[in-house]
Motif scaffolding. Structure first.
Motif, PDB file in Angstrom:
ATOM      1  N   SER A   1       0.800  -1.260  -0.068  1.00 23.60           N
ATOM      2  CA  SER A   1      -0.025  -0.124   0.118  1.00 23.60           C
ATOM      3  C   SER A   1       0.975   1.288  -0.142  1.00 23.60           C
ATOM      4  O   SER A   1       1.035   1.901   0.973  1.00 23.60           O
ATOM      5  N   PRO A   2       1.502   1.640  -1.228  1.00 21.70           N
ATOM      6  CA  PRO A   2       2.472   2.608  -1.252  1.00 21.70           C
ATOM      7  C   PRO A   2       1.971   4.243  -0.782  1.00 21.70           C
ATOM      8  O   PRO A   2       2.513   5.014  -0.435  1.00 21.70           O
ATOM      9  N   SER A   3       0.578   4.334  -0.753  1.00 20.14           N
ATOM     10  CA  SER A   3       0.026   5.581  -0.290  1.00 20.14           C
ATOM     11  C   SER A   3      -0.011   5.529   1.201  1.00 20.14           C
ATOM     12  O   SER A   3      -0.275   6.654   1.677  1.00 20.14           O
ATOM     13  N   LEU A   4       0.054   4.455   1.862  1.00 22.49           N
ATOM     14  CA  LEU A   4       0.214   4.460   3.337  1.00 22.49           C
ATOM     15  C   LEU A   4       1.482   4.581   3.778  1.00 22.49           C
ATOM     16  O   LEU A   4       2.343   3.556   3.054  1.00 22.49           O
ATOM     17  N   LEU A   5       1.575   5.560   4.585  1.00 23.30           N
ATOM     18  CA  LEU A   5       3.063   5.571   5.285  1.00 23.30           C
ATOM     19  C   LEU A   5       2.968   5.445   6.865  1.00 23.30           C
ATOM     20  O   LEU A   5       2.237   5.925   7.407  1.00 23.30           O
ATOM     21  N   ASN A   6       4.110   4.433   7.036  1.00 27.65           N
ATOM     22  CA  ASN A   6       4.176   4.501   8.771  1.00 27.65           C
ATOM     23  C   ASN A   6       5.106   5.567   9.114  1.00 27.65           C
ATOM     24  O   ASN A   6       6.175   5.717   8.549  1.00 27.65           O
TER      25      ASN A   6
END
Length: 205
Positions: A62-67
């Motif tokens: 999920s590249p749009s989600l960033l930790n």
């Protein structure tokens, strides 16, 4: 009669010698015990926090989600001139408010701080803690609506002072003598994770 007197005199002197010898042994034992006690007194280990920053890493799949992560370097300084120290465990908490904190990933002391650390040894260990997830595609309002209060507080903390609490379990060694484990807990105040304030190391006490 004279021979008897001589034997008695020699016998009395022998007793005095024995008492004197016992006193000398007792004094020597006391001195040795005191020396060991002083030498094995815990050395002062100074901790500080350096390179405080934040980072965001894409979630796999999920590249749009960033930790989001806190990152810092924990510096341990054995200020003793003679005593070695061995770290059994090291951990940290990052307090972004009076009641909220995130627990950093525990340091693998055996790998990061192996063996007995020499006197005057200074070692740096990378520490990180995950504090939330950020949706890069969503707008700010929608993104904030999906975040918990804890995550929002943690993000705000990147622009303000935080408190880093460090806990360590250590042993000390002087010569061949080794102490029992000691637990150390210190606080590092005014750690700012914003890049603009990341200027110098913060000492812990």
């Amino acid at each position: 009669m004279a021979a008897i007197i001589i034997r008695r005199t020699w016998s009395r002197w022998s007793v005095q010698q024995r008492i004197f010898a016992v006193l000398l042994v007792a004094l020597a034992a006391t001195a040795i015990a005191a020396g060991i006690s002083v030498s094995l007194a815990p050395a002062r280990i100074s901790f500080s926090v350096a390179n405080a920053t934040t980072s965001r890493i894409p979630v796999e799949g999920s590249p749009s989600l960033l930790n989001s992560f806190y990152n810092l370097t924990l510096v341990a300084n054995n200020t003793s001139r003679r005593t070695k120290v061995r770290f059994a465990a090291v951990s940290a908490q990052i307090w972004y408010s009076a009641t909220g904190y995130v627990l950093a990933e525990e340091v693998d002391a055996a790998a990061a701080l192996p063996g007995w650390r020499s006197p005057r040894d200074v070692a740096g260990v990378a520490v990180w803690a995950e504090y939330g997830q950020y949706d890069e595609k969503a707008n700010t309002a929608a993104s904030n609506a999906n975040k918990t209060g804890k995550e929002l507080d943690a993000e705000k903390a990147t622009e303000q002072d935080c408190r880093v609490v460090v806990e360590a379990k250590v042993r000390f060694k002087y010569g061949l003598a080794v102490t029992m484990p000691y637990n150390i807990r210190v606080s590092c105040l005014h750690v700012n994770f914003s890049s603009s304030a990341n200027v110098s190391a913060v000492q812990c006490s």
